[in-house]
Design a protein around this motif. Structure first.
Motif, PDB file in Angstrom:
ATOM      1  N   UNK A 146      53.400  17.559  21.118  1.00 12.99           N
ATOM      2  CA  UNK A 146      53.336  19.002  21.373  1.00 12.99           C
ATOM      3  C   UNK A 146      53.599  19.781  20.083  1.00 12.99           C
ATOM      4  N   UNK A 147      52.865  20.881  19.912  1.00 12.68           N
ATOM      5  CA  UNK A 147      53.003  21.712  18.727  1.00 12.68           C
ATOM      6  C   UNK A 147      53.480  23.111  19.134  1.00 12.68           C
ATOM      7  N   UNK A 148      54.737  23.452  18.855  1.00 10.65           N
ATOM      8  CA  UNK A 148      55.206  24.804  19.170  1.00 10.65           C
ATOM      9  C   UNK A 148      54.550  25.816  18.235  1.00 10.65           C
ATOM     10  N   UNK A 149      54.092  26.931  18.796  1.00 13.88           N
ATOM     11  CA  UNK A 149      53.404  27.948  18.013  1.00 13.88           C
ATOM     12  C   UNK A 149      54.380  29.021  17.554  1.00 13.88           C
ATOM     13  N   UNK A 150      54.225  29.443  16.291  1.00 11.81           N
ATOM     14  CA  UNK A 150      55.093  30.494  15.759  1.00 11.81           C
ATOM     15  C   UNK A 150      54.844  31.818  16.469  1.00 11.81           C
ATOM     16  N   UNK A 151      53.620  32.023  16.921  1.00  6.27           N
ATOM     17  CA  UNK A 151      53.240  33.281  17.555  1.00  6.27           C
ATOM     18  C   UNK A 151      52.685  32.993  18.939  1.00  6.27           C
ATOM     19  N   UNK A 205      48.194  26.387  24.913  1.00  5.07           N
ATOM     20  CA  UNK A 205      49.077  25.255  24.634  1.00  5.07           C
ATOM     21  C   UNK A 205      48.500  24.465  23.460  1.00  5.07           C
ATOM     22  N   UNK A 206      49.364  24.100  22.517  1.00  5.72           N
ATOM     23  CA  UNK A 206      48.905  23.439  21.299  1.00  5.72           C
ATOM     24  C   UNK A 206      49.439  22.016  21.205  1.00  5.72           C
ATOM     25  N   UNK A 212      51.295  25.494   9.469  1.00  6.76           N
ATOM     26  CA  UNK A 212      51.323  26.955   9.435  1.00  6.76           C
ATOM     27  C   UNK A 212      51.289  27.545  10.842  1.00  6.76           C
ATOM     28  N   UNK A 213      50.599  26.897  11.764  1.00 10.44           N
ATOM     29  CA  UNK A 213      50.595  27.365  13.155  1.00 10.44           C
ATOM     30  C   UNK A 213      51.997  27.307  13.754  1.00 10.44           C
ATOM     31  N   UNK A 214      52.763  26.308  13.333  1.00 14.72           N
ATOM     32  CA  UNK A 214      54.126  26.151  13.847  1.00 14.72           C
ATOM     33  C   UNK A 214      55.105  27.081  13.154  1.00 14.72           C
ATOM     34  N   UNK A 215      54.949  27.270  11.864  1.00 14.00           N
ATOM     35  CA  UNK A 215      55.963  27.971  11.085  1.00 14.00           C
ATOM     36  C   UNK A 215      55.573  29.392  10.681  1.00 14.00           C
ATOM     37  N   UNK A 216      54.308  29.740  10.786  1.00 14.74           N
ATOM     38  CA  UNK A 216      53.875  31.077  10.435  1.00 14.74           C
ATOM     39  C   UNK A 216      53.890  31.293   8.949  1.00 14.74           C
TER      40      UNK A 216
END
Length: 428
Positions: A55-60, A72-73, A128-132
């Protein structure tokens, strides 16, 4: 170039996406790359085969009734084949939208090929998707990475289109250096990302689109050319290739001395990674200052490269003060390698919309338009869209402006193609 001009360019990018709440590894500490990005010793045989997922948590993202918005990523690692014919592990992310697909039929999939992120593993789009916004230090130097591709990704997700993005070979994965703007590596990675996404989603038959700007535009253009021979099972319905670096000989001249001069270092590093026989040739020309610059750039992201190398000339990296354009012209092996990277020599699959700023002098407008003409001559289905914006003294803004201004039109155009609406080539 004044510090104000450089900082304005960096801030323009940084304002596109808010930073994730600060964490120790992002603020003043080293920027770690999770263990997920270290490939296993043995890779699967099949191109596009999934190696691992998580699972990939999204920053946004926002909470929704049935899950997070816009979707969901999942972080993915999949197998591809590099330009030498060898196996390579590639990472990326698959995003399943919360929004329904309104046009009926199977939900379409878009492979998003990212624009220039850098060459350090911490610069990858999936991270970058996770950390913004990533701000920290890497190898005792500042690192600044912005997940600007989230704009296009989220625009696709809210239309109910699934998205898979590739990090390209060597960007994120820790086993090799990123082969920046390598035509075959990037094209294969795009097509194999589609294969991996179909395995993950369980949808074996769906409309497939491609989307990319700048480095991503070149990757999309290459994938469209390679699809028929490399991935005949991945039927491309349509693609968007914005500002593609189709002729690297022309692009080298445009980037040299610009705000994005550091990209020359990424290119040189990538050339030597893909073709080790070029390393002794490059070493004959590179001065100590040039070798130091290439080593530093190999771990940099686009933000820190702009701050450190904006306005630099490649002639300051060579022993005899030759520019990289002159070095390439003087060495047949280098010239042959660059010529082999040219996009436009094969008929593309699907209908491809190519957009480029008419005043783009970073990734020169003329070479992208020449690619379109070459495709048209080969019977390709092409929709060419020149983007007219006011000229700027900043090559970076001349290149970056069309990305923002054309993006809504590009996403809408691609969405309509995936919904079944035909497009007429304007080659004539």
């Amino acid at each position: 170039m004044s510090p104000r001009t450089v900082m304005s360019a960096v801030m323009l990018v940084a304002l596109l996406i808010p930073a994730q709440p600060a964490r120790a590894e992002q603020a003043g500490a080293a920027v770690p790359v999770p263990a997920f990005y270290t490939p296993p010793a043995t890779l699967p045989a099949a191109d596009g085969a999934l190696i691992r997922t998580e699972p990939l948590p999204l920053a946004l993202s926002l909470p929704g009734i049935d899950g997070t918005l816009p979707g969901r990523a999942t972080r993915i690692m999949y197998k591809s084949t590099d330009s030498t014919g060898g196996p390579v592990a590639v990472t990326g992310a698959y995003l399943e939208p919360a929004a329904p697909w309104p046009a009926g039929g199977a939900r379409p999939l878009v492979v998003l090929a990212p624009g220039t992120m850098g060459q350090g593993d911490q610069c990858s789009t999936s991270l970058a998707l996770e950390r913004g916004l990533i701000i920290g230090t890497e190898n005792d130097q500042l690192t600044l990475s912005v997940g600007y591709e989230v704009l296009a990704i989220y625009r696709l997700l809210i239309r109910g289109i699934a998205v898979v993005t590739t990090d390209y070979p060597g960007l994120g994965t820790t086993d090799r250096l990123h082969t920046y703007v390598n035509r075959v590596d990037s094209g294969h990675a795009v097509l194999d990302a589609a294969r991996a996404a179909r395995i993950l989603s369980g949808i074996s038959s769906q409309p497939i689109g491609l989307y990319g700007y700048s480095q991503g535009g070149g990757a999309v253009a290459s994938a469209a050319e390679l699809q028929a021979t490399y991935a005949p099972d991945v039927t491309v319905t349509a693609g968007y290739a914005g500002a593609p670096p189709a002729d690297l000989a022309e692009v080298v001249g445009g980037i040299d001395g610009s705000e994005l001069a550091g990209a020359l270092g990424w290119s040189i590093n990538g050339f030597a990674q893909s073709e080790p026989a070029l390393r002794p040739i490059l070493d004959r020309y590179l001065s100590d200052a040039g070798q130091t610059a290439l080593t530093r750039l190999s771990t940099m992201c686009v933000g820190d490269a702009i701050l450190a190398y904006a306005g630099k000339r490649s002639s300051s990296w060579t022993v005899g003060g030759k520019s990289m354009t002159e070095v390439i012209a003087a060495e047949p092996a280098l010239e042959e390698f660059i010529t082999d990277q040219r996009i436009g020599t094969r008929r593309p699959s699907g209908v491809i919309r190519v957009a480029t700023g008419v005043f783009d002098n970073l990734v020169p407008h003329a070479q992208a338009r020449a690619m379109v003409a070459d495709w048209c001559d080969r019977g390709g289905r092409v929709v060419y869209a020149p983007v007219v914006l006011p000229w700027s003294a900043s090559p970076l803004l001349n290149h970056f402006g069309p990305l923002l201004s054309d993006q809504p039109l590009a996403v809408d155009w691609l969405g309509r193609r995936l919904a079944g609406s035909p497009a007429t080539s304007n080659c004539p």
